[in-house]
Design a protein around this motif. Structure first.
Motif, short mmCIF file in Angstrom:
data_model
loop_
_atom_site.label_atom_id
_atom_site.label_comp_id
_atom_site.label_asym_id
_atom_site.label_seq_id
_atom_site.Cartn_x
_atom_site.Cartn_y
_atom_site.Cartn_z
N GLN A 254 44.17 31.12 48.50
CA GLN A 254 42.96 31.79 48.96
C GLN A 254 43.32 33.09 49.66
OE1 GLN A 254 42.91 28.13 51.88
NE2 GLN A 254 41.12 29.38 52.33
N LEU A 255 42.40 34.06 49.59
CA LEU A 255 42.61 35.34 50.25
C LEU A 255 42.41 35.18 51.76
CD1 LEU A 255 40.58 37.70 47.88
CD2 LEU A 255 43.07 37.37 47.92
N TYR A 256 43.21 35.94 52.51
CA TYR A 256 42.93 36.00 53.95
C TYR A 256 43.36 37.34 54.50
CZ TYR A 256 47.51 35.39 56.33
OH TYR A 256 48.76 35.56 56.86
N GLN A 257 42.91 37.62 55.71
CA GLN A 257 43.07 38.90 56.39
C GLN A 257 42.41 40.01 55.55
OE1 GLN A 257 46.65 39.36 58.87
NE2 GLN A 257 46.82 41.45 58.06
N LEU A 258 41.16 39.77 55.18
CA LEU A 258 40.42 40.76 54.40
C LEU A 258 40.05 41.95 55.28
CD1 LEU A 258 37.92 38.39 52.52
CD2 LEU A 258 39.83 39.62 51.51
N ASP A 259 40.35 43.17 54.80
CA ASP A 259 39.89 44.37 55.49
C ASP A 259 38.43 44.62 55.13
OD1 ASP A 259 39.77 46.45 53.16
OD2 ASP A 259 41.73 45.46 52.95
N ALA A 260 37.79 45.52 55.86
CA ALA A 260 36.35 45.73 55.70
C ALA A 260 36.01 46.23 54.30
CB ALA A 260 35.85 46.72 56.75
N ASP A 261 36.82 47.15 53.75
CA ASP A 261 36.51 47.69 52.44
C ASP A 261 36.63 46.62 51.36
OD1 ASP A 261 36.12 50.45 50.94
OD2 ASP A 261 37.59 49.29 49.79
N THR A 262 37.70 45.82 51.41
CA THR A 262 37.87 44.76 50.41
C THR A 262 36.78 43.72 50.54
OG1 THR A 262 40.27 45.10 50.41
CG2 THR A 262 39.45 43.01 49.55
N THR B 66 42.79 36.46 42.37
CA THR B 66 42.31 35.38 43.25
C THR B 66 41.07 35.82 44.02
OG1 THR B 66 44.68 35.00 43.58
CG2 THR B 66 43.20 33.52 44.71
N SER B 67 40.17 36.48 43.32
CA SER B 67 38.94 36.96 43.95
C SER B 67 37.75 36.67 43.05
CB SER B 67 39.05 38.46 44.21
OG SER B 67 38.75 39.20 43.03
N PRO B 68 36.54 36.78 43.59
CA PRO B 68 35.35 36.52 42.76
C PRO B 68 35.06 37.63 41.75
CG PRO B 68 34.70 37.15 44.98
CD PRO B 68 36.18 36.96 45.01
N ALA B 69 35.73 38.77 41.86
CA ALA B 69 35.57 39.84 40.87
C ALA B 69 36.49 39.57 39.69
CB ALA B 69 35.88 41.19 41.50
N ASP B 70 36.05 39.94 38.50
CA ASP B 70 36.84 39.75 37.29
C ASP B 70 37.72 40.98 37.10
OD1 ASP B 70 37.90 38.97 34.90
OD2 ASP B 70 36.08 39.30 33.72
N TYR C 84 36.59 48.32 40.32
CA TYR C 84 37.70 48.18 41.28
C TYR C 84 38.47 49.48 41.41
CZ TYR C 84 42.47 47.16 42.79
OH TYR C 84 43.69 47.21 43.40
N ALA C 85 38.64 50.21 40.30
CA ALA C 85 39.43 51.44 40.32
C ALA C 85 38.84 52.47 41.27
CB ALA C 85 39.53 52.02 38.91
N ALA C 86 37.56 52.35 41.57
CA ALA C 86 36.92 53.29 42.49
C ALA C 86 36.92 52.80 43.93
CB ALA C 86 35.48 53.56 42.04
N SER C 87 37.43 51.60 44.16
CA SER C 87 37.49 51.08 45.53
C SER C 87 38.70 51.64 46.25
CB SER C 87 37.57 49.56 45.50
OG SER C 87 38.83 49.13 45.03
N ASP C 88 38.72 51.43 47.56
CA ASP C 88 39.85 51.94 48.35
C ASP C 88 41.16 51.32 47.88
OD1 ASP C 88 40.85 53.45 50.76
OD2 ASP C 88 41.45 51.42 51.34
N SER D 265 31.34 50.95 45.30
CA SER D 265 31.83 50.70 43.94
C SER D 265 31.57 49.27 43.52
CB SER D 265 33.33 51.02 43.85
OG SER D 265 34.07 50.17 44.70
N GLY D 266 31.64 48.35 44.49
CA GLY D 266 31.34 46.97 44.15
C GLY D 266 29.89 46.78 43.78
N ALA D 267 29.01 47.49 44.45
CA ALA D 267 27.59 47.39 44.13
C ALA D 267 27.31 47.85 42.71
CB ALA D 267 26.77 48.21 45.12
N LEU D 268 28.14 48.75 42.21
CA LEU D 268 27.98 49.22 40.83
C LEU D 268 28.60 48.26 39.82
CD1 LEU D 268 28.78 53.03 41.29
CD2 LEU D 268 26.52 51.97 40.98
#
Length: 849
Positions: free
Chosen positions: A313-321, A394-398, A460-464, A487-490
């Motif tokens: 599982q993911l942990y220590q998520l930053d705000a952008d991620t 290991t994230s909900p994004a494909d 994802y390529a447009a995310s931080d 970028s995630g909203a798109l």
């Protein structure tokens, strides 16, 4: 821990005035010419009795009074009412390829017996390792177990990385770490040898060896056993065996295992348990004794495993991620201790392995001037096939997936050895014992796999995180004011629009390796007199590896853009290397000195050198620094093996120093893990294990304690924590190694009481592990705090042990502890965590006849 055990048992001992165990059989050894205190007392009582008789003749009332005086029972009478004194049985091991008492082996060895394994509901080598000082096994992935001894071991995420700890089962050496998860059923014992064992066991045993001995056919008659275990989460394990001896010649044993684990890590997005697994295994053992002092053996084993993959599982998520991923799962969170994860690809791993081995042992008798000579031939063949499909981000994004992963491994080996007894060399001493032989191994490994773009990779390529990776960190840290969220909203819109572009956007690997190993080895134990023995040994090993490695990108847009999206994000290049050759020749010497004070106490000193072969990275995105070199180790040990207090206490302890040169490490490169040579490192420490049958008859205590200090001597270009920048470097000289807790200890008291014709057993286990880092870069986020875990069990069974029912609880206080934390592939500064099991209640039923 040992002192604590003493304090626990001493009050009971004080109530039971049987403290003569401290003096063994000293009373029996007293000279018969000197009357003992008891004899003198009995003589005085006889004299007083005569006087009383005379008085009784004169006064009948006095005689009647004398006859009613209570008399304390004599010492002999008291002895006859005491239960027989318990003593620790001699443990026989095959740590030096011949049957020996553990006390006569000048190596740091811990042996776990089959009964101990069953009684403590030990279901795999991960649990077994907790009872062995300075040993750690973590097997989150069935094909990539991480096995460490004295701080040194192998993280096998890069599949060509060969193990530092060897695995031997029933005389067969397995050259892949994946086999560590295959064989944990129907065991006679597990022997764990610490320190370099190359002289007798060969390459890739530089940190130690797990020597597993399975149960064979009974010496006579028939036997059967069955054990069923279930826990509160629905995990079920059925393990059983049946065997018999037909006449004096043929023996048969068939063992089976069904291990079904429902797991506990809940994927909230897919609504399934990600640590769910199914394992089925069968083993057949045959042995046949001929009239010509020839013993033949045949063993066949198959194991099939299917697991949901992977349990992280993911942990220590930053705000952008977190903002980006919330568009795909609004409930995304980064708590690594709640047994929850969220990713969108239902990964799976299938493993299928076959092993067949045959042995022929012949007693040649006294020949060639030897008192005795035996020869043994071991032939073995094994195959393992692995297929897997998993969500690499290991994230909900494909975003990115592992696809078409197929691994195939085969090995064929032969060992022909001789053991014998003879006169002392040059006539100096009392005699000698030797083992010598030849060994050959051919191993073929191929992995054909790749990573491919998911539907959401464009957003994802447009995310931080995406911009950071694409720019190789050049624009990392620029405040994009929620670019990830935007970028995630798109994503839901960009996914369908870009699906045609990213479809079949892949980077593939095709890696094949053939290894041929040849060795000659020998070891001589020279008994100089009744007290002193020396044991020199030497192994000459030659190895050749032939390697083909290809990395290639492909996508629909490549003819126009010259670069694919996956290739751009992971920084990959196309490469092809055919016909790479590696030839290595190595000597693995050993010298031991053993001093026996008596049959109960011996001291030993051992010097040894070990060797681990080099190779090439099977998973490389660039083809650069593809190869890595061999590593070597030198070890010095001083130890004691002893029994005390009439063999009611065994105490074995070893102090050691190990030095590694060209240490092989697995280092995160921002996307995956590369094998490199780190420089040099050392480990120094102490390991102790003991068993005490206390003066209080029902109580026995098992203890193990390990202390180690494992540090780099030189590692100038080590990977740095990712918050210092992608591909940042640091100097780790003087810093601790990962997976090297300074302290580890277990304390296991057990009480056994007769209860109305039944046996009642109460057991407690306390396991402590010091803090440690779980990734090479020593990022503070990968540090696991020191912790102590308590478990307990209660058992009720027949006096003849034909049936036993156990109720138990593991991790009573529900400690939430991580097995490991390491960098994740696509989100710099975010980590992947794997959690140890929490509190678990279980019940088991054991039947045997």
């Amino acid at each position: 821990m040992l002192v604590l055990g003493l304090l626990l048992a001493w009050p009971a001992a004080a109530q039971d005035d049987e403290l003569d165990f401290l003096f063994g059989d000293a009373i029996e050894d007293e000279s018969p010419s000197e009357p003992s205190d008891t004899e003198a007392s009995e003589e005085a009582e006889g004299q007083n009795s005569d006087a009383g008789s005379d008085k009784a003749a004169e006064d009948p009332d006095a005689a009647s009074e004398l006859e009613t005086i209570p008399v304390a029972p004599t010492t002999a009478a008291r002895e006859s009412t005491r239960p027989p004194r318990r003593t620790i049985e001699e443990i026989v091991v095959t740590a030096q390829k011949t049957e020996q008492s553990l006390s006569d082996v000048p190596v740091s060895v811990t042996a776990l017996q089959g009964d101990f394994i069953q009684n403590n509901a030990v279901g795999d080598l991960t649990e077994a390792s907790t009872y062995v000082p300075n040993v750690r096994v973590e097997s989150t992935s069935p094909t990539s177990p991480q096995v460490f001894i004295r701080g040194f071991g192998t993280n096998t995420f890069n599949p060509s990385f060969e193990p530092s700890v060897g695995l031997v089962q029933d005389d067969v050496f397995f050259a892949r770490g994946s086999y560590f998860t295959e064989s944990m059923f129907d065991l006679a014992r597990i022997e764990v040898l610490r320190g370099p064992q190359g002289t007798l066991f060969g390459k890739n045993t530089i940190a130690g060896v797990f020597n597993i001995v399975t149960r064979g056919a009974p010496a006579s008659g028939a036997e059967a056993n069955l054990r069923y275990t279930r826990n509160e989460f629905g995990n079920e394990r059925v393990e059983g065996g049946v065997g018999g001896r037909f006449g004096d010649a043929l023996g048969v044993r068939l063992a089976v295992l069904e291990d079904h684990r429902e797991g506990r890590l809940h994927n909230t997005l897919l609504n399934r348990l990600e640590d769910r697994s199914r394992k089925s295994a069968q083993r057949l053992r045959l042995d046949y004794f001929t009239d010509a002092d020839l013993e033949l053996g045949l063993t066949a084993q198959r194991t099939e495993t299917k697991v949901n993959f992977w349990p992280r599982q993911l942990y220590q998520l930053d705000a952008d991620t977190a903002g980006y991923l919330a568009n795909f799962d609004p409930q995304i969170e980064g708590n690594p201790y709640d047994f929850q994860t969220s990713f969108d690809i239902p990964g799976v791993m299938n493993i299928d392995s076959w092993t067949v081995s045959g042995t022929a042992a012949k007693d040649l008798g006294p020949v060639l001037g030897l008192e005795a000579l035996d020869t043994t031939l071991v032939l073995a063949s094994s195959r393992m096939g692995i297929t897997q499909f998993q969500d690499l981000d290991t994230s909900p994004a494909d975003l990115i997936r592992l696809f078409g992963d197929a691994e195939n491994y085969t090995q064929h080996s032969v060992e022909w050895r001789f053991t014998g007894l003879g006169a002392a060399p040059f006539g100096w001493g009392q005699g000698s014992e030797f083992v010598a032989g030849l060994y050959a191994l051919q191993a073929d490994y191929r992995i054909d796999t790749g990573i491919e773009a998911g539907e959401d990779l464009a957003s994802y390529a447009a995310s931080d995180a995406g911009l950071t990776l694409i720019s190789s960190g050049a624009i990392s840290g620029i405040p994009f004011a929620g670019a990830g969220t935007a970028s995630g909203a798109l994503g839901p819109l960009l996914g369908p629009l870009t699906a045609g572009v990213v479809d079949r956007d892949r980077y593939t690997f095709d890696f094949t390796q053939r290894t041929r190993t040849y060795a000659v080895f020998g070891q001589l134990t020279w008994d100089l007199n009744a007290h002193w023995s020396i044991t020199p040994g030497l192994r000459l090993n030659h190895e050749r590896k032939s390697i083909d490695s290809i990395g290639r990108s492909s996508c629909r847009s490549k003819p126009v853009t010259q670069q694919c999206l996956v290739q751009l994000i992971v920084g990959a290049n196309d490469y092809q290397f055919n016909g790479l050759k590696r030839d290595e020749t190595n000597l693995s010497p050993k010298l031991s000195v053993l001093y026996r004070f008596d049959r109960d106490v011996s001291l030993f000193a051992t010097w040894a050198r070990g060797y681990k072969s080099g190779g090439a990275n099977a998973i490389s995105f660039t083809g650069e620094d593809l190869e890595y070199g061999a590593e070597t180790a030198t070890s010095v040990e001083l130890g004691i093996k002893s029994h005390w207090f009439g063999r009611t206490l065994s105490l074995n302890a070893t102090a050691y120093r190990m030095d590694f040169d060209d240490l092989q490490v697995l280092a995160f490169n921002g996307v995956f893990f590369d094998v490199t040579n780190a420089g040099s490192a050392y480990s120094t420490g102490v390991e102790l294990d003991s068993q005490w049958l206390t003066p209080y008859q029902p109580l026995s205590i098992n203890t193990s304690v390990g202390f180690l200090e494992a540090r780099y001597k030189a590692y100038a270009n080590a990977p740095a924590p990712v918050d210092q920048g992608l591909d940042a470097r640091q100097d780790l000289a003087g810093k601790t190694l990962a997976f090297a807790p300074r302290w580890s200890a277990t304390l296991s008291p057990t009480l056994e009481y007769p209860l109305g014709g039944l046996n009642l057993t109460l057991g407690l286990n306390a396991r402590h592990q010091g803090d440690q880092y779980t990734d090479t870069d020593l990022d503070p986020a990968t540090r696991v705090e020191a912790h102590t875990i308590y478990s307990a069990r209660v058992g009720l069974g027949s006096a003849a042990s034909s049936w036993t029912v156990n109720l138990g609880c593991k991790n009573i206080t529900d400690e939430r502890v991580l097995n490991q934390a390491l960098d994740t592939a696509l989100f710099p500064g975010v980590f992947l965590a794997n959690q140890q099991p929490g509190r678990t209640l279980y019940a088991s039923l054991n039947l045997q006849c």
